[in-house]
Design an enzyme around this catalytic site. Structure first.
Site, PDB file in Angstrom:
ATOM      1  CG  ASP A 406       5.341  -1.624  -0.388  1.00 49.71           C
ATOM      2  OD1 ASP A 406       4.210  -1.698  -0.689  1.00 49.71           O
ATOM      3  OD2 ASP A 406       5.681  -0.125  -0.655  1.00 49.71           O
ATOM      4  CD  GLU A 409       0.619  -4.417  -4.618  1.00 53.28           C
ATOM      5  OE1 GLU A 409       1.695  -4.078  -5.363  1.00 53.28           O
ATOM      6  OE2 GLU A 409       0.516  -4.381  -3.380  1.00 53.28           O
ATOM      7  CG  ASP A 483       0.017   3.346  -0.075  1.00 51.08           C
ATOM      8  OD1 ASP A 483       0.735   2.965   1.034  1.00 51.08           O
ATOM      9  OD2 ASP A 483       0.759   3.376  -0.986  1.00 51.08           O
TER      10      ASP A 483
HETATM   11  C1  GLC Z   1       4.083   2.338  -0.886  1.00 50.61           C
HETATM   12  C2  GLC Z   1       3.711   1.603   0.376  1.00 50.61           C
HETATM   13  C3  GLC Z   1       4.104   2.424   1.425  1.00 50.61           C
HETATM   14  C4  GLC Z   1       5.604   2.835   1.351  1.00 50.61           C
HETATM   15  C5  GLC Z   1       5.864   3.486   0.022  1.00 50.61           C
HETATM   16  C6  GLC Z   1       7.401   3.902  -0.161  1.00 50.61           C
HETATM   17  O1  GLC Z   1       3.211   3.076  -1.216  1.00 50.61           O
HETATM   18  O2  GLC Z   1       2.589   1.200   0.465  1.00 50.61           O
HETATM   19  O3  GLC Z   1       3.700   1.723   2.859  1.00 50.61           O
HETATM   20  O4  GLC Z   1       6.096   3.733   2.136  1.00 50.61           O
HETATM   21  O5  GLC Z   1       5.671   2.632  -1.020  1.00 50.61           O
HETATM   22  O6  GLC Z   1       7.939   2.681  -0.188  1.00 50.61           O
END
Ligand code: GLC
Length: 805
Positions: A406, A409, A483
């Site tokens: 995650d 980017e 998200d």
């Molecule tokens: C980001 C991710 C989400 C995750 C959060 C905390 O917002 O897109 O899926 O739960 O980070 O790690």
């Protein structure tokens, strides 16, 4: 939050019209060397290279020799160069393979590309650049042009009339139609105009680029902020052909372990070991199938990757042992930001070895993310990628074989939302600024993760989930669409988004089911679960402090609906898993748009609220609250409502019942859909034979269908050594009777010899069942009421079954 001030009159616009005053000019020279054809113009040159018969690389360059290195988007195996044939014809230069012809006007450079039948695919209108050498490519479009692909974009299926930026971005604001850039950048389009051949166009440039199909009626443009204009033109003629060819060029979806195709449950965050086990036990107690539970950032020691928070997770090995007993896999999150902490071994190693991204002057780039100030590995260097990949042994030793990437980017909590653009990536000795290479960061992180996990797992298949990516990401990771919110609109939007990801070569994708932020209602979770059950990636995830979203949080009725549809996915697993193998071997998507399967259908070009799973099942989800019926468009053919057996002729819309407990699913006459008995997790053993559901046409009508049923161990790479089974089932129906064929195309693995054939829509009891080959019918039964003919067959070799009535 923006106010009306945003549209104040006479406000200076930040979208400057750039003056594109420079162009290639007249061609004065043709150089042919090492398979390339270089046309040298007055002001720049252009190189042509047939990557293979059906894919032409066209690259603009300045100076003496073009740099023909490609990014990680392109796979080496795609490069099967063919000698280009160059001739001068009617004052034009024609550069050809057997399948494509590039026709250049040398007076003032212009380019048209034709297929082998002489039909024009692409007509370039201008290749021009500004005084900073930022090029724009312009090509014609017609009033009938439709555009697909572009990866993960908001809006509808057909992208004509849209304008998109490619710049991997962490967008927490609601994703709406004018969200230009999201987490993934897939600079790839398919152009389709009814009755004409489709073509694909891939721009291999991981910097900020813009695809504009909105501003002009007769043309579209592709503009670059940095880097080079490096295009790949892909031949059709069908949309499917283009998708397969982009699969050849950028690789196909990795073959995931079967457990990652099961239902997955996530939450930001399951806070401790007891909570994780409680969730796992509840799934089993309630008999709701589930394969995976996720660990979000709270499992770590102050968000340091490759650590446990020992208070919350005091005994991870014990937890893992119980999860294994229950048949549940654990997937922890791993972000790229490494906490700047001199006492932390990952940070120490990274600093000592020069593994973190740096500015030209040598300072490590430090940005703020969850752990506070953090450094970011420079995945562009192989040595760094290997180090990072090997670090994952930490998880493998705990029994973990899936990783969730995650914030890659990369997202940074600063004004630009990402890494400074003047960071210089090492890139194995071919340095690139972050401005030029930004969109590759997520792909290279997932590549390092996937390859490291693969090395460490010793023959087992890893699963990697990623938020960011670039063309080619499908080789290393599954994509979830970031998200989203618990909005009905976001549920609806995920359909065209995942369909276009599929048409961009990324087959294993899906949204957070139920929606990530905001608060889900039971009805939304039920409807979204009904839809998600048919999506390639099926994970329910929700944000901290939102309404809990596990299937049992909304009372008995919602729980029962979720149980049933999650269960249906497990019953359809043989069908789904075979589609994954097809995606892996051919590049075709699992979830398909109607236009891809019915390209002649003028009503299909922008169907956004229904989809095909493979080519046999048509699913029409309900994506509004309080709705108990919906219009469903059925393309050409004979269709049955899978729930009631009611027959419909395609080519028109029908009104389908859709009470909360059910979602309209239609199946096509001729379709073959294998199913298995219900499991609580994909690896659960069962003694019941597989059933093969075949849908006959009404008596007196002809129909045919086929399905390649693929089976392997679901976990290892043994299939690459031929240890799998592939049976090609075919069904033909004509006035003479019904014929079911089973061809053992590949028998590298023992399979259960018994199959229960379930023939639906059979009007008459059979008078004769003849089996050829060594197959044996051990039982059969015809039920007039349900019109189902059931035949149990034992076969270890190819056979044919003729049914007469
Ligand atoms: C980001 C991710 C989400 C995750 C959060 C905390 O917002 O897109 O899926 O739960 O980070 O790690």
């Amino acid at each position: 939050m923006l106010t009306s001030e945003a549209i104040m009159p006479d406000k200076p616009s930040d979208r400057k019209e750039t003056s594109l005053s420079c162009s290639i000019g007249a061609i004065h020279n043709i150089d042919e060397s090492e398979g390339t054809v270089i046309l040298r113009g007055e002001f720049a040159s252009i190189v042509f290279f047939f990557v293979n018969e059906n894919t032409l690389r066209v690259k603009l360059f300045f100076g003496g020799t073009p740099d023909m290195r490609a990014t990680a988007a392109i796979v080496a195996s795609a490069i099967q160069p063919v000698q280009a044939d160059v001739e001068e014809k009617d004052g034009h230069i024609v550069i050809s393979s057997n399948a494509l012809h590039a026709v250049v006007n040398p007076q003032a450079f212009s380019l048209r590309i034709f297929n082998s039948e002489g039909v024009m695919l692409l007509e370039e209108k201008a290749i021009a650049w500004d005084d900073k050498r930022k090029p724009t490519f312009t090509a014609t479009k017609s009033a009938d042009s439709h555009f697909y692909g572009f990866g993960e974009k908001t809006g509808f299926l057909d992208k004509n009339g849209e304008r998109y930026e490619m710049w991997n971005s962490d967008v927490y604001e609601p994703h709406v139609q004018d969200t230009d850039a999201l987490y993934q950048s897939i600079p790839f389009l398919i152009h389709y105009d009814y009755g004409k051949p489709a073509y694909g166009l891939l721009l291999d440039n991981p910097g900020r680029t813009t695809f504009d199909m909105r501003s002009y009626e007769d043309r579209y443009t592709i503009s670059l902020q940095s880097g080079e204009l490096d295009l790949y033109v892909l031949n059709g003629p069908s949309i499917k052909d283009v998708v397969k060819r982009v699969g050849v060029l950028t690789g196909t979806t990795y073959m995931p372990p079967m457990w990652s195709i099961g239902y997955q449950q996530s939450r930001y965050s399951y806070m401790n070991q007891e909570e994780v086990l409680d969730i796992a036990r509840t799934f089993r107690k309630k008999q709701i199938p589930c394969d995976v539970i996720y660990l979000d950032i709270h499992y770590m020691d102050e968000y340091r990757v490759f650590t446990w928070d020992e208070k919350r997770f005091p005994k991870p090995l014990e937890m893992m042992a119980e999860l294994r007993e229950l048949g549940i896999e654990l997937v922890p999150i791993v972000d790229p930001g490494v906490k700047k902490d001199p006492k932390y071994s990952v940070y120490q190693e990274g600093v000592k070895n020069g593994y973190f991204c740096r500015k030209l002057e040598g300072d490590i780039f430090i940005g703020k993310v969850w752990p506070g100030l953090s450094a970011f590995p420079d995945f562009t260097d192989d040595a760094v990628a290997e180090w990072w990949g090997d670090r994952h042994r930490f998880y493998i030793e705990q029994g973990i074989s899936g990783i969730w990437n995650d914030m890659n980017e990369p997202s940074v909590f600063n004004e630009s939302k990402t890494m400074d653009l003047d960071v210089v990536h090492g890139n194995n000795g071919n340095p690139k600024t972050h401005e030029e290479w930004h969109n590759l960061y997520g792909l290279l992180m997932s590549k390092a993760t996937f390859e490291g996990m693969k090395r460490g797992l010793g023959g087992e298949r890893p699963f990697v989930l990623t938020r960011a990516g670039y063309t080619g990401i499908q080789r290393f990771a599954t994509v979830w669409t970031g998200d989203n919110r618990s909005f009905w609109e976001h549920m609806a939007m995920s359909i065209p988004m995942v369909l276009n990801l599929g048409m961009s070569g990324i087959a294993f994708a899906g949204p957070d089911v139920g929606g990530f932020s905001h608060h889900a209602s039971g009805e939304l979770v039920a409807r979204w679960t009904q839809m998600g059950a048919f999506f390639p990636f099926f994970r329910n995830h929700s944000v901290i402090e939102s309404t809990r979203q596990e299937p049992w949080r909304f009372g008995d009725q919602i729980e029962e609906i979720c149980r049933e549809y999650i269960g249906l996915r497990y019953k359809l697993m043989p069908y789904l898993y075979s589609l994954f193998y097809e995606a892996h071997t051919t590049g075709l998507p699992i979830l398909r748009s109607l236009i891809m399967e019915y390209p002649e259908d003028r009503k299909a070009y922008n169907v956004c609220d229904q989809f095909l799973l493979g080519d046999a099942l048509l699913v029409a989800p309900v994506y509004r609250p309080g709705v108990a019926s919906r219009a469903v468009y059925l393309p050409d053919g004979i269709w049955y409502d899978e729930r009631t057996g009611e027959k419909y002729d395609g080519g028109k819309s029908v009104l389908a019942d859709a009470p909360l407990e059910s979602v309209p699913v239609f199946v096509k006459a001729g379709a073959i859909v294998p199913r298995q008995s219900l499991r609580q997790y994909t690896g659960e053993a069962s003694v019941e034979p597989m059933s093969l559901h075949v849908y006959a046409a009404p008596e007196g009508q002809s129909v045919s269908g086929r399905f390649a049923l693929y089976e392997d161990d679901g976990r290892t790479y043994d299939f690459e050594a031929g240890i799998y089974s592939m049976r090609e089932w075919t069904y033909e129906q004509s006035l003479e009777g019904k014929r079911l064929g089973c061809d053992f195309v590949h028998s590298g693995r023992d399979i259960a010899p018994e199959t229960v054939l379930v023939l639906h829509q059979v009007a008459l009891s059979p008078t004769d069942l003849t089996c050829s080959g060594e197959a044996e019918i051990s039982a059969w039964n015809y039920d007039k009421e349900s019109r189902i003919l059931q035949i149990t067959i034992h076969a270890r070799h190819s056979f044919e079954l003729i049914i007469r009535s």
